[in-house]
Design a protein around this motif. Structure first.
Motif, PDB file in Angstrom:
ATOM      1  N   MET A 295     -69.209 -40.764   1.757  1.00  0.00           N
ATOM      2  CA  MET A 295     -68.187 -41.538   1.048  1.00  0.00           C
ATOM      3  C   MET A 295     -68.710 -42.928   0.727  1.00  0.00           C
ATOM      4  SD  MET A 295     -64.589 -40.476   2.881  1.00  0.00           S
ATOM      5  CE  MET A 295     -63.665 -41.292   1.614  1.00  0.00           C
ATOM      6  N   THR A 296     -68.096 -43.508  -0.272  1.00  0.00           N
ATOM      7  CA  THR A 296     -68.468 -44.871  -0.649  1.00  0.00           C
ATOM      8  C   THR A 296     -67.351 -45.822  -0.281  1.00  0.00           C
ATOM      9  OG1 THR A 296     -67.496 -44.777  -2.835  1.00  0.00           O
ATOM     10  CG2 THR A 296     -69.737 -43.930  -2.623  1.00  0.00           C
ATOM     11  N   ASP A 297     -67.636 -47.075  -0.382  1.00  0.00           N
ATOM     12  CA  ASP A 297     -66.626 -48.109  -0.139  1.00  0.00           C
ATOM     13  C   ASP A 297     -65.957 -48.550  -1.430  1.00  0.00           C
ATOM     14  OD1 ASP A 297     -67.049 -48.138   2.608  1.00  0.00           O
ATOM     15  OD2 ASP A 297     -68.672 -49.600   2.448  1.00  0.00           O
ATOM     16  N   ALA A 298     -65.963 -47.666  -2.438  1.00  0.00           N
ATOM     17  CA  ALA A 298     -65.345 -47.994  -3.723  1.00  0.00           C
ATOM     18  C   ALA A 298     -63.842 -48.179  -3.529  1.00  0.00           C
ATOM     19  CB  ALA A 298     -65.605 -46.885  -4.727  1.00  0.00           C
ATOM     20  N   PRO A 299     -63.251 -49.103  -4.269  1.00  0.00           N
ATOM     21  CA  PRO A 299     -61.803 -49.325  -4.135  1.00  0.00           C
ATOM     22  C   PRO A 299     -61.017 -48.096  -4.601  1.00  0.00           C
ATOM     23  CG  PRO A 299     -62.667 -50.562  -5.986  1.00  0.00           C
ATOM     24  CD  PRO A 299     -63.841 -49.950  -5.275  1.00  0.00           C
ATOM     25  N   LEU A 300     -59.910 -47.857  -3.959  1.00  0.00           N
ATOM     26  CA  LEU A 300     -59.025 -46.760  -4.317  1.00  0.00           C
ATOM     27  C   LEU A 300     -58.010 -47.264  -5.337  1.00  0.00           C
ATOM     28  CD1 LEU A 300     -57.952 -43.891  -3.816  1.00  0.00           C
ATOM     29  CD2 LEU A 300     -56.520 -44.858  -2.024  1.00  0.00           C
ATOM     30  N   ILE A 301     -57.884 -46.564  -6.436  1.00  0.00           N
ATOM     31  CA  ILE A 301     -56.923 -46.936  -7.473  1.00  0.00           C
ATOM     32  C   ILE A 301     -55.831 -45.878  -7.526  1.00  0.00           C
ATOM     33  CG2 ILE A 301     -56.568 -47.340  -9.934  1.00  0.00           C
ATOM     34  CD1 ILE A 301     -59.527 -48.224 -10.030  1.00  0.00           C
ATOM     35  N   ASP A 302     -54.608 -46.289  -7.286  1.00  0.00           N
ATOM     36  CA  ASP A 302     -53.461 -45.384  -7.347  1.00  0.00           C
ATOM     37  C   ASP A 302     -52.933 -45.417  -8.778  1.00  0.00           C
ATOM     38  OD1 ASP A 302     -51.177 -43.925  -7.094  1.00  0.00           O
ATOM     39  OD2 ASP A 302     -50.242 -45.215  -5.615  1.00  0.00           O
ATOM     40  N   ALA A 303     -53.339 -44.447  -9.572  1.00  0.00           N
ATOM     41  CA  ALA A 303     -53.023 -44.460 -11.003  1.00  0.00           C
ATOM     42  C   ALA A 303     -51.897 -43.501 -11.357  1.00  0.00           C
ATOM     43  CB  ALA A 303     -54.274 -44.136 -11.796  1.00  0.00           C
ATOM     44  N   HIS A 304     -50.878 -43.434 -10.551  1.00  0.00           N
ATOM     45  CA  HIS A 304     -49.762 -42.550 -10.872  1.00  0.00           C
ATOM     46  C   HIS A 304     -48.691 -43.312 -11.653  1.00  0.00           C
ATOM     47  CE1 HIS A 304     -47.689 -44.473  -7.463  1.00  0.00           C
ATOM     48  NE2 HIS A 304     -46.584 -43.978  -7.978  1.00  0.00           N
ATOM     49  N   LEU A 305     -47.798 -42.588 -12.268  1.00  0.00           N
ATOM     50  CA  LEU A 305     -46.671 -43.218 -12.935  1.00  0.00           C
ATOM     51  C   LEU A 305     -45.439 -42.360 -12.710  1.00  0.00           C
ATOM     52  CD1 LEU A 305     -46.012 -41.610 -15.858  1.00  0.00           C
ATOM     53  CD2 LEU A 305     -48.186 -42.651 -16.397  1.00  0.00           C
ATOM     54  N   HIS A 306     -44.301 -42.947 -12.948  1.00  0.00           N
ATOM     55  CA  HIS A 306     -43.038 -42.259 -12.731  1.00  0.00           C
ATOM     56  C   HIS A 306     -42.376 -41.953 -14.070  1.00  0.00           C
ATOM     57  CE1 HIS A 306     -42.750 -43.021  -8.349  1.00  0.00           C
ATOM     58  NE2 HIS A 306     -43.622 -43.957  -8.675  1.00  0.00           N
ATOM     59  N   LEU A 307     -41.890 -40.728 -14.209  1.00  0.00           N
ATOM     60  CA  LEU A 307     -41.161 -40.298 -15.393  1.00  0.00           C
ATOM     61  C   LEU A 307     -39.769 -39.903 -14.938  1.00  0.00           C
ATOM     62  CD1 LEU A 307     -43.920 -37.927 -16.808  1.00  0.00           C
ATOM     63  CD2 LEU A 307     -43.563 -40.335 -17.377  1.00  0.00           C
ATOM     64  N   TRP A 308     -38.759 -40.247 -15.729  1.00  0.00           N
ATOM     65  CA  TRP A 308     -37.405 -39.837 -15.377  1.00  0.00           C
ATOM     66  C   TRP A 308     -36.522 -39.762 -16.600  1.00  0.00           C
ATOM     67  CZ3 TRP A 308     -39.262 -44.423 -13.021  1.00  0.00           C
ATOM     68  CH2 TRP A 308     -38.845 -45.606 -13.611  1.00  0.00           C
ATOM     69  N   ASP A 309     -35.434 -39.018 -16.430  1.00  0.00           N
ATOM     70  CA  ASP A 309     -34.448 -38.830 -17.486  1.00  0.00           C
ATOM     71  C   ASP A 309     -33.098 -39.263 -16.930  1.00  0.00           C
ATOM     72  OD1 ASP A 309     -32.723 -38.056 -19.475  1.00  0.00           O
ATOM     73  OD2 ASP A 309     -33.305 -35.947 -19.451  1.00  0.00           O
ATOM     74  N   ILE A 310     -32.600 -40.395 -17.393  1.00  0.00           N
ATOM     75  CA  ILE A 310     -31.337 -40.956 -16.908  1.00  0.00           C
ATOM     76  C   ILE A 310     -30.205 -39.929 -17.015  1.00  0.00           C
ATOM     77  CG2 ILE A 310     -29.578 -42.713 -17.369  1.00  0.00           C
ATOM     78  CD1 ILE A 310     -32.024 -43.912 -16.129  1.00  0.00           C
ATOM     79  N   ALA A 311     -30.202 -39.148 -18.087  1.00  0.00           N
ATOM     80  CA  ALA A 311     -29.111 -38.191 -18.315  1.00  0.00           C
ATOM     81  C   ALA A 311     -29.077 -37.081 -17.268  1.00  0.00           C
ATOM     82  CB  ALA A 311     -29.229 -37.586 -19.708  1.00  0.00           C
ATOM     83  N   SER A 312     -30.203 -36.796 -16.625  1.00  0.00           N
ATOM     84  CA  SER A 312     -30.231 -35.708 -15.645  1.00  0.00           C
ATOM     85  C   SER A 312     -29.625 -36.111 -14.307  1.00  0.00           C
ATOM     86  CB  SER A 312     -31.662 -35.213 -15.434  1.00  0.00           C
ATOM     87  OG  SER A 312     -32.417 -36.185 -14.725  1.00  0.00           O
ATOM     88  N   GLY A 313     -29.414 -37.417 -14.109  1.00  0.00           N
ATOM     89  CA  GLY A 313     -28.826 -37.892 -12.856  1.00  0.00           C
ATOM     90  C   GLY A 313     -29.813 -37.830 -11.705  1.00  0.00           C
ATOM     91  N   GLY A 314     -29.304 -38.049 -10.498  1.00  0.00           N
ATOM     92  CA  GLY A 314     -30.156 -37.991  -9.321  1.00  0.00           C
ATOM     93  C   GLY A 314     -30.912 -39.269  -9.018  1.00  0.00           C
TER      94      GLY A 314
END
Length: 64
Positions: A1-20
């Motif tokens: 393994m390397t000491d390279a920085p970890l990049i958390d490249a996720h994003l959130h998708l949502w639909d207001i009309a679906s509720g929850g």
């Protein structure tokens, strides 16, 4: 393994009309809006074009 920085490249998708999304109210300002995979892909592509890079394709989960 390397000491390279970890990049958390996720994003959130949502639909207001679906509720929850009890936490997501109009008090959240600009977050209180439906955000789809297609919108994310367009945003990423636009930002990559400005920076001279490439955008990674965003894959949606399809219709539910």
């Amino acid at each position: 393994m390397t000491d390279a920085p970890l990049i958390d490249a996720h994003l959130h998708l949502w639909d207001i009309a679906s509720g929850g999304y009890e936490w997501l109210t109009s008090a959240a300002g600009p977050l209180y809006a439906t955000f789809t995979a297609e919108q994310a892909e367009a945003e990423l592509a636009a930002r990559a074009a400005v920076r001279g890079g490439t955008a990674t394709r965003v894959y949606g989960l399809g219709s539910r």
